[in-house]
Design a protein around this motif. Structure first.
Motif, short mmCIF file in Angstrom:
data_model
loop_
_atom_site.label_atom_id
_atom_site.label_comp_id
_atom_site.label_asym_id
_atom_site.label_seq_id
_atom_site.Cartn_x
_atom_site.Cartn_y
_atom_site.Cartn_z
N ASP A 25 -9.82 -2.77 0.19
CA ASP A 25 -11.52 -2.36 1.10
C ASP A 25 -10.12 -1.15 2.65
O ASP A 25 -10.93 -0.49 3.12
CB ASP A 25 -11.43 -4.00 1.87
CG ASP A 25 -10.36 -4.69 2.44
OD1 ASP A 25 -9.31 -3.99 1.74
OD2 ASP A 25 -10.60 -4.80 3.34
N VAL A 26 -9.62 -0.80 2.02
CA VAL A 26 -8.77 -0.02 2.31
C VAL A 26 -8.89 1.54 2.68
O VAL A 26 -8.96 2.51 3.19
CB VAL A 26 -6.78 0.07 2.28
CG1 VAL A 26 -6.18 0.17 0.85
CG2 VAL A 26 -5.88 0.70 3.78
N TYR A 27 -9.59 1.79 1.42
CA TYR A 27 -10.23 2.35 0.52
C TYR A 27 -11.83 3.39 1.76
O TYR A 27 -12.93 2.52 1.06
CB TYR A 27 -10.36 2.67 -0.24
CG TYR A 27 -10.87 4.50 -1.04
CD1 TYR A 27 -10.29 5.48 0.04
CD2 TYR A 27 -11.39 4.51 -2.06
CE1 TYR A 27 -10.55 6.65 -0.82
CE2 TYR A 27 -11.42 5.69 -2.41
CZ TYR A 27 -11.46 6.44 -1.70
OH TYR A 27 -11.38 8.34 -2.44
N GLU A 28 -11.62 3.25 2.85
CA GLU A 28 -13.02 3.22 3.11
C GLU A 28 -13.33 4.42 3.83
O GLU A 28 -14.64 4.83 3.36
CB GLU A 28 -13.03 3.27 4.91
CG GLU A 28 -12.18 1.41 5.25
CD GLU A 28 -11.71 0.94 6.34
OE1 GLU A 28 -12.31 1.86 7.56
OE2 GLU A 28 -12.10 -0.25 6.86
N SER A 29 -13.00 5.81 3.31
CA SER A 29 -12.89 7.47 4.17
C SER A 29 -12.08 7.88 3.44
O SER A 29 -11.60 7.49 2.89
CB SER A 29 -13.44 7.68 5.41
OG SER A 29 -14.17 8.43 5.60
N MET B 104 -3.63 4.29 -1.13
CA MET B 104 -3.30 3.40 -2.74
C MET B 104 -3.15 1.95 -2.06
O MET B 104 -2.08 1.74 -2.10
CB MET B 104 -2.39 4.09 -3.86
CG MET B 104 -1.99 6.00 -4.22
SD MET B 104 -0.59 6.08 -5.07
CE MET B 104 -0.90 5.62 -6.31
N PRO B 105 -3.64 1.03 -2.04
CA PRO B 105 -4.20 -0.15 -1.86
C PRO B 105 -3.30 -1.42 -2.33
O PRO B 105 -2.70 -1.02 -3.85
CB PRO B 105 -5.48 -0.74 -2.43
CG PRO B 105 -5.56 -0.03 -3.61
CD PRO B 105 -5.30 1.48 -3.35
N TYR C 100 -15.27 1.29 -0.61
CA TYR C 100 -14.79 -0.02 -1.82
C TYR C 100 -14.80 -0.87 -1.31
O TYR C 100 -13.81 -1.95 -0.19
CB TYR C 100 -13.94 0.65 -2.72
CG TYR C 100 -13.85 1.87 -3.40
CD1 TYR C 100 -14.72 2.71 -3.96
CD2 TYR C 100 -12.76 1.76 -4.45
CE1 TYR C 100 -15.06 3.77 -4.79
CE2 TYR C 100 -13.25 2.63 -5.58
CZ TYR C 100 -13.89 3.20 -5.65
OH TYR C 100 -14.58 4.80 -6.71
N LYS C 101 -14.78 -2.54 -2.13
CA LYS C 101 -14.28 -3.93 -1.71
C LYS C 101 -13.02 -4.16 -2.76
O LYS C 101 -12.36 -3.81 -3.68
CB LYS C 101 -15.58 -4.12 -2.45
CG LYS C 101 -15.87 -3.94 -4.33
CD LYS C 101 -17.11 -5.29 -4.73
CE LYS C 101 -17.12 -5.29 -5.39
NZ LYS C 101 -18.26 -6.07 -6.45
N ASN C 102 -12.96 -4.88 -2.05
CA ASN C 102 -11.44 -6.01 -2.92
C ASN C 102 -11.90 -6.06 -3.78
O ASN C 102 -12.98 -6.64 -4.82
CB ASN C 102 -11.18 -7.71 -1.79
CG ASN C 102 -10.43 -6.64 -0.95
OD1 ASN C 102 -9.97 -5.59 -0.94
ND2 ASN C 102 -9.54 -7.76 0.24
N GLU D 112 1.15 -1.64 -0.28
CA GLU D 112 -0.19 -0.17 0.28
C GLU D 112 1.09 1.03 0.41
O GLU D 112 1.84 1.09 1.02
CB GLU D 112 -0.46 0.03 0.46
CG GLU D 112 -1.54 0.96 1.47
CD GLU D 112 -2.39 1.32 2.69
OE1 GLU D 112 -2.44 2.40 3.55
OE2 GLU D 112 -2.65 -0.37 3.06
N ILE D 113 0.46 2.04 -0.39
CA ILE D 113 1.52 3.56 -0.91
C ILE D 113 -0.04 4.93 -0.69
O ILE D 113 -0.31 4.86 -0.89
CB ILE D 113 1.45 3.67 -1.94
CG1 ILE D 113 2.80 2.26 -2.75
CG2 ILE D 113 2.40 5.48 -2.12
CD1 ILE D 113 3.15 2.90 -4.19
#
Length: 415
Positions: free
Chosen positions: A284-288, A256-257, A306-308, A222-223
């Protein structure tokens, strides 16, 4: 209003650059022609992107690969209920890559990679029905990576290295659906952020089970991209206390996942090579999305949820003779965008990629690599449910048809 503007910008930036918009896999012509497989394929210096651990198995001391593609993309939008439709008129995108490796000794190879996996240019007609969400965007990101590949044994190797990212974005949208100046010109804003940089890393391994069967795995971290001091310029805004829009700056951070790719390749009857890759993007790391403004505008916390997403890639290579190698492939790419978050900045659904290409071996050292990709996105009826105007939520709904045709050309050199 300004909070919604920047929400749109960075939500767009995330989805376009990774798995939305026109995000297509173009990190090597040989790999692209085989459905963008390459995690377990020892072919040329494209391994610098797909699996650095495999660089140590290249036979020559110096290996170079470089190329570029031309992205011709098209999005059609239609809302049958209101009888409106629009179509993008986006310029041709030209992503590129350049890889090099140097074999220091029998167990160590060093490499350097530069590539543009994330970038997009999208232009909708002026003042179209969704202009309050986006008019146009130009997004660029360049990745530069130093690499090392170490042979543990004839069967096992490991590799990887640090990644430096540098990018920019220019984005324009109207302030809302109706606002104009005294001359009737739509009020709009242009957002510009350049020199945005971040760091990450990758790690990989390759295992040669037999002379014909290989397995590979590659992980990109992740970045966290942090934009600081970005500029927002407002135009055609009426002079009124009800429209207090002033040029301002903003800060924002965006994850950035991480990505994980695993694959295998199998040599068939000397002339045939089959490859399969599976890729997981940890969206899924992109929650908010959290945004900090330089002026008195309250900070903004915005759920994205977002979902994987997964990609399944298949490729086949045929060594026709000493001069020509043929390739063909297919992949299926899932979208991470969930229902209700489907915005015209990222108008894509699940995608089917059909690929093909060839290499012309001009000499024992020099080859010309060509590939093409036709990317067909499944037609979808969806909406964007998070635009608010005058205290009310105003969904933007419609049917989207998206496609892209991408020819590419590259060269391979070994010494």
């Amino acid at each position: 209003m300004k909070k919604l503007l920047f929400l749109g910008l960075f939500g767009l930036m995330a989805a376009v650059t990774y798995a939305g918009g026109y995000r297509v896999s173009l990190q090597g012509q040989r790999s692209l022609a085989m459905g963008h497989t390459g995690v377990a394929v020892v072919n040329n210096a494209e391994l610098a992107f797909f699996n650095p651990a495999g660089l140590v198995y290249l036979e020559d001391k110096i290996n170079l690969a470089a190329g570029a593609s031309a992205v011709f993309s098209n999005v059609k939008y239609q809302n049958s209920e209101f009888g409106i439709s629009s179509e993008t008129d986006s310029p041709v995108g030209t992503p590129f890559y350049a890889y090099g490796s140097y074999r220091v000794n029998d167990w160590l190879t060093l490499g350097l990679a530069a590539y543009t996996p994330y970038g997009s240019t999208v232009e909708w007609p002026t003042d179209w029905a969704g202009s309050h969400l986006v008019n146009n965007i130009d997004l660029q990101a360049i990745y530069i990576q130093a690499l090392a590949s170490v042979k543990i044994s004839d069967k096992l190797s490991v590799g990887g290295g640090p990644i430096y990212v540098n990018g920019s974005v220019n984005f324009n949208r109207n302030l809302n659906r109706t606002l104009t100046d005294v001359d009737g010109n739509r009020s709009n804003v242009t957002v510009d952020a350049s020199g945005v940089s971040a760091f990450g890393w990758s790690a990989s391994a390759m295992y040669n089970a037999t002379e014909d069967l290989r397995f590979g795995i590659n992980y990109r971290s992740e970045i966290m991209v942090e934009a600081e001091g970005g500029d927002a310029t407002f135009r055609n805004v009426p002079n009124s206390p009800l429209t207090p829009f002033q040029n301002t700056e903003f800060d924002a951070a965006l994850p950035m996942p991480a990505e994980l790719s695993v694959g295998l390749s199998y040599q068939l009857l000397d002339k045939w090579l089959f490859a399969f890759d599976y890729n997981m993007t940890y969206w899924d790391v992109y929650e908010s999305l959290d945004i900090d403004f330089a002026n008195a505008t309250p900070d903004s916390n915005n759920p994205r949820n977002y979902k994987n997403s997964s990609s399944y890639r298949f490729g086949l290579q045929y060594f026709a003779n000493e001069t020509v190698t043929l390739r063909v492939g297919y992949y299926f790419d899932e979208s991470p965008v969930q229902s209700g978050y489907f915005a015209p900045e990222t108008p894509r659904n699940d995608a089917h990629g059909f690929t093909g290409g060839l290499s012309l071996h001009v000499s024992n050292r020099f080859s010309i690599d060509a590939a093409f990709l036709y990317n067909r996105y499944e037609e979808i009826d969806e909406s964007y449910n998070y635009y608010t105007e005058n205290g009310e939520t105003v969904p933007f709904e419609g049917t989207y048809k998206t496609s892209a045709f991408i020819p590419g050309l590259g060269v391979t050199y070994k010494l």
